[in-house]
Motif scaffolding. Structure first.
Motif, short mmCIF file in Angstrom:
data_model
loop_
_atom_site.label_atom_id
_atom_site.label_comp_id
_atom_site.label_asym_id
_atom_site.label_seq_id
_atom_site.Cartn_x
_atom_site.Cartn_y
_atom_site.Cartn_z
N PRO A 8 0.82 -1.22 0.00
CA PRO A 8 0.00 0.00 0.00
C PRO A 8 0.85 1.27 0.00
CG PRO A 8 -0.83 -1.58 1.61
CD PRO A 8 0.49 -2.10 1.14
N VAL A 9 2.01 1.23 0.69
CA VAL A 9 2.91 2.39 0.74
C VAL A 9 3.49 2.67 -0.65
CG1 VAL A 9 5.01 3.33 1.77
CG2 VAL A 9 3.48 1.90 3.15
N ILE A 10 3.94 1.61 -1.31
CA ILE A 10 4.53 1.78 -2.65
C ILE A 10 3.47 2.30 -3.62
CG2 ILE A 10 5.61 0.57 -4.58
CD1 ILE A 10 6.81 -1.39 -2.53
N ALA A 11 2.25 1.77 -3.51
CA ALA A 11 1.16 2.21 -4.39
C ALA A 11 0.85 3.69 -4.14
CB ALA A 11 -0.08 1.36 -4.16
N ALA A 12 0.78 4.07 -2.85
CA ALA A 12 0.45 5.46 -2.51
C ALA A 12 1.50 6.43 -3.02
CB ALA A 12 0.29 5.59 -1.01
N ARG A 13 2.78 6.05 -2.93
CA ARG A 13 3.87 6.94 -3.32
C ARG A 13 4.16 6.87 -4.82
NH1 ARG A 13 7.06 8.80 1.16
NH2 ARG A 13 8.90 8.96 -0.18
N SER A 14 3.65 5.84 -5.50
CA SER A 14 3.88 5.73 -6.95
C SER A 14 3.10 6.78 -7.72
CB SER A 14 3.51 4.33 -7.44
OG SER A 14 4.41 3.37 -6.97
N SER A 15 1.80 6.87 -7.46
CA SER A 15 0.97 7.88 -8.10
C SER A 15 -0.40 7.90 -7.44
CB SER A 15 0.82 7.61 -9.61
OG SER A 15 -0.09 6.54 -9.82
N TYR A 16 -1.14 8.96 -7.68
CA TYR A 16 -2.49 9.06 -7.10
C TYR A 16 -3.43 8.03 -7.70
CZ TYR A 16 -6.93 11.13 -5.64
OH TYR A 16 -8.17 11.33 -5.08
N LEU A 17 -3.15 7.56 -8.90
CA LEU A 17 -4.04 6.63 -9.60
C LEU A 17 -3.67 5.17 -9.38
CD1 LEU A 17 -4.44 8.52 -13.00
CD2 LEU A 17 -6.03 8.48 -11.06
N CYS A 18 -2.56 4.89 -8.73
CA CYS A 18 -2.10 3.51 -8.53
C CYS A 18 -2.96 2.84 -7.47
CB CYS A 18 -0.64 3.49 -8.12
SG CYS A 18 0.09 1.84 -8.07
N ARG A 19 -3.42 1.61 -7.76
CA ARG A 19 -4.24 0.82 -6.82
C ARG A 19 -3.47 -0.44 -6.43
NH1 ARG A 19 -5.81 2.98 -11.64
NH2 ARG A 19 -7.20 1.34 -12.38
N TYR A 20 -4.02 -1.19 -5.46
CA TYR A 20 -3.31 -2.40 -5.04
C TYR A 20 -4.27 -3.52 -4.63
CZ TYR A 20 -4.20 -1.38 -0.08
OH TYR A 20 -4.80 -1.15 1.14
N PHE A 21 -3.74 -4.73 -4.70
CA PHE A 21 -4.43 -5.96 -4.26
C PHE A 21 -3.40 -6.78 -3.50
CE2 PHE A 21 -4.83 -10.51 -4.87
CZ PHE A 21 -6.16 -10.79 -4.64
N VAL A 22 -3.70 -7.12 -2.24
CA VAL A 22 -2.78 -7.97 -1.47
C VAL A 22 -3.55 -9.16 -0.90
CG1 VAL A 22 -1.09 -6.22 -0.85
CG2 VAL A 22 -3.08 -6.54 0.61
N LEU A 23 -2.90 -10.30 -0.90
CA LEU A 23 -3.42 -11.52 -0.30
C LEU A 23 -2.43 -11.95 0.78
CD1 LEU A 23 -5.58 -13.78 -0.38
CD2 LEU A 23 -4.16 -14.95 -2.07
N PRO A 24 -2.58 -11.44 2.02
CA PRO A 24 -1.59 -11.71 3.07
C PRO A 24 -1.54 -13.18 3.46
CG PRO A 24 -2.98 -9.82 3.63
CD PRO A 24 -3.63 -10.52 2.47
N CYS A 25 -0.34 -13.64 3.75
CA CYS A 25 -0.15 -15.02 4.20
C CYS A 25 0.73 -15.03 5.45
CB CYS A 25 0.46 -15.86 3.09
SG CYS A 25 0.73 -17.58 3.53
N CYS A 26 2.04 -14.95 5.28
CA CYS A 26 2.96 -14.90 6.43
C CYS A 26 2.93 -13.51 7.04
CB CYS A 26 4.38 -15.26 5.98
SG CYS A 26 4.50 -16.93 5.29
N PHE A 27 3.17 -13.44 8.34
CA PHE A 27 2.96 -12.21 9.08
C PHE A 27 4.26 -11.40 9.20
CE2 PHE A 27 -0.09 -15.25 11.32
CZ PHE A 27 -1.07 -15.05 10.36
N PHE A 28 4.32 -10.27 8.46
CA PHE A 28 5.47 -9.39 8.49
C PHE A 28 5.04 -7.96 8.76
CE2 PHE A 28 7.35 -12.95 6.27
CZ PHE A 28 8.68 -12.92 6.64
N ASP A 29 5.88 -7.25 9.52
CA ASP A 29 5.72 -5.81 9.72
C ASP A 29 6.67 -5.11 8.74
OD1 ASP A 29 5.15 -3.30 10.85
OD2 ASP A 29 4.92 -4.19 12.84
N PHE A 30 6.83 -3.80 8.85
CA PHE A 30 7.73 -3.07 7.96
C PHE A 30 9.19 -3.48 8.15
CE2 PHE A 30 4.16 -0.05 8.49
CZ PHE A 30 3.78 0.06 7.17
#
Length: 629
Positions: A319-341
């Motif tokens: 979501p961070v990369i999408a937000a900083r890429s452009s205002y029009l960039c969207r994202y889809f994530v399917l979380p599995c393993c648990f990671f923080d930043f």
């Protein structure tokens, strides 16, 4: 008629428990049922229910407009019911709940026929008071067809599904997740899924990876289907003519990229490690072998969608990369393993499951980044099937430049919490836990603003060479020491009077030891041992399970394995094969014969391991290697 099994159910009084219908609907949502082009279920007592191309159950009780295909289903059911009634009627008590599954198949002319050999029925019977029973029956087992995917085995219906239906019937808890495929039209999904499944089914036969081909191929087909339908709906909603572009971050085997590209979407996949199967896709599928470190060098301003399919350490960053890429960039994530930043995710709320808590965290990241985050459940053969989608922004384009500071502050706070957690592990105490919310000013100002454009210098991308961390690569003397230590702990937990000093396995006096929880076992191990085990996936539990000759781990408790209680194989072998098998087994020494105070619980001729070096047989694998050399 073949009775596949019966299970008891408590509750509901003299009326049929409503949970039974909920249980049937849960089963209807499962991939084994729902992924068919058209499937029917005729349900008596509560009314007929048609499970059609929309993948949902729609009751039609004789009023209102029937769903598309229901008329055809009704005709087929009326034709068949009289023919099957002698086989499927189990007596006068079965009048409160009956579900008959009719597998429907479409021919080349678009007409449907019922696959009669695979019909089965679920019957709910009132015994007395609050006692009920649920049964599964089939007309015959002679011609039953099973492919392990769409059509389950009869034994699976009786052994597995039956117990699940009994459990679902009395469950009171509400689901903590959204219903399956809630954000897209399910009728369209079902059709596209069947088309793609047929188109890419050959991949199962040529899969070169060590992973399970059926699971990974059909799971990626299902994920691709979801995205294709989601994107088609987005084009209609926004009036777009051009198909969306994408980048799959941490693309793994690349099959999802391959399918989306073949279906007309311009995109590419990036992963730190090249896979064998990449060479099979051809030049039209763009896959890159490269590590991804969140930073200015990994922004995608011209890309419509970023995908994170089981993207591990990249998941919260997408979501961070999408937000900083452009205002029009969207994202889809399917979380599995648990990671923080910054590394592994640390739990903070004991009232939620770890999975639910992690999903909430990833959703929070999306909201902080300015997305309206939506959640949905995919129809895939996986326990981790909840996806998070950031399709729209909650702020106007004029404020896009201001969101960077908000994102930076959030990540700084998360990093501070990680430092506090590490300090606690090292023995430092923090009385003020509010540091997680307000101490970000103490962190370096260069977070997300470093000279080389890397947003978090401490970020560790996945290693290019996948290391074995299932305790299998640990030194043998270290493993043997832990095994002996834990075994002595369990054995000494029993009063000394119950032990016998006679070797040979007396059934009455052989010390089986006590069972202890994994936590109790860990408390008796030194810090260096625990630290070494912590670096392995599964840690102590994995090591103990790997040494299954000695231990049995059940429901979080560790037991000494008693080989007298081991069940023989279901398949009976001829005497000659049994003898050969026993010889082949004896390639390792019996741990109990060497270390247990009472010796082995089995006599030498019954034990699959060698009682002394004189019984050792050379491994067939070693023999073959020597012959090749």
């Amino acid at each position: 008629m073949v009775l596949l099994g019966t299970a008891a159910v408590q509750g509901g009084g003299a009326t049929l428990p409503r949970g039974f219908w909920a249980a049937v609907r849960v089963w209807l949502e499962k991939p084994q049922v729902a992924n068919r082009r058209l499937c029917g279920a005729a349900i008596e007592e509560e009314g007929a229910v048609f499970f059609g191309e929309d993948g949902d159950t729609s009751p039609h009780l004789g009023s209102g407009e029937e769903p598309a295909g229901a008329v055809e289903l009704g005709r087929l059911w009326r034709e068949l019911r009289g023919e099957l009634l002698p086989f499927l009627a189990a007596g006068p008590d079965v009048c409160n709940g009956t579900v008959t599954f009719l597998p429907l198949e479409e021919n080349s002319e678009g007409k449907y026929r019922i696959k009669k050999c695979n019909i089965y029925q679920i019957q709910f019977t009132h015994i007395r008071d609050e006692e009920w029973s649920v049964s599964i029956i089939a007309p015959s087992s002679k011609d039953w067809f099973s492919d392990g995917i769409t059509y389950p085995k009869l034994s699976w219906l009786g052994d597995v599904l039956l117990s699940k239906l009994a459990k679902w019937s009395v469950e009171q808890k509400c689901s903590e997740f959204r219903s399956t495929l809630s954000l897209i039209p399910v009728a369209k999904y079902s059709k596209v899924y069947q088309d793609l499944k047929e188109k890419y089914k050959e991949m199962v036969k040529v899969w070169p990876e060590v992973t399970d081909p059926e699971k990974f191929v059909y799971e990626d087909v299902a994920i691709a289907t979801y995205l294709l339908v989601l994107w088609e709906e987005e084009r209609k909603e926004k009036g777009l003519a051009k198909k969306q572009s994408f980048v799959d971050l941490g693309c793994g085997n690349g099959l999802l990229v391959h399918i989306l590209s073949n279906e007309g979407h311009l995109g590419r996949g990036i992963d730190v490690r090249r896979r064998k199967i990449w060479d099979m896709y051809g030049p039209e599928t763009h896959l890159e072998e490269s590590s991804i470190v969140p930073g200015d060098s990994h922004l995608f301003p011209d890309t419509d969608w970023l995908i994170g399919n089981h993207s591990d350490e990249l998941t919260p960053w997408i979501p961070v990369i999408a937000a900083r890429s452009s205002y029009l960039c969207r994202y889809f994530v399917l979380p599995c393993c648990f990671f923080d930043f910054h590394g592994k995710y640390s739990r903070r709320q004991s009232k939620k499951t770890q999975y639910r808590e992690y999903l909430d965290f990833v959703a929070e990241v999306g909201r902080v980044c300015g997305f309206h985050v939506e959640e949905d459940c995919l129809r895939i053969p996986s326990t981790k099937r909840v996806c998070l989608i950031g399709k729209n922004r909650i702020y106007p384009p004029t404020e896009h430049s201001l969101m960077g500071e908000q994102i930076k502050q959030f990540i700084c706070n998360r990093q501070t919490c990680a430092v506090v957690a590490r300090d606690k592990e090292d023995g430092f105490n923090h009385n003020d836990h509010s540091v997680c919310r307000g101490a970000s000013s103490e962190l370096p100002e260069n977070v997300m603003e470093t000279a080389n454009g890397i947003w978090m210098p401490g970020f560790q991308p996945r290693e290019k060479i996948e290391q074995t961390r299932n305790c299998a690569a640990l030194p043998r003397d270290f493993v043997d020491g832990v095994v002996l230590n834990v075994a002595n702990l369990l054995l000494n937990a029993v009063p000394a009077g119950s032990c016998s000093n006679t070797r040979g396995g007396n059934n009455n006096t052989w010390n089986q030891g006590e069972s202890l929880s994994l936590k109790e076992v860990a408390e008796h191990l030194n810090k260096e041992t625990l630290k070494r085990l912590k670096s392995e996936y599964g840690g102590l539990q994995t090591l103990l399970k790997n040494n299954h000759q000695v231990f049995e781990v059940l429901d979080g408790r560790v037991h000494i394995r008693d080989w007298r209680k081991e069940k023989p194989s279901r398949k009976t072998k001829p005497e000659v094969k049994r003898c050969l098998s026993a010889e082949a087994f004896k390639t390792r020494l019996c741990w109990f014969f060497i270390h247990h105070p009472d010796g082995c619980s089995l006599p030498s001729e019954s034990c699959p391991y060698a009682h002394g070096t004189e019984e050792l047989r050379q491994s067939e694998t070693i023999k073959k290697k020597k012959q090749i050399q």
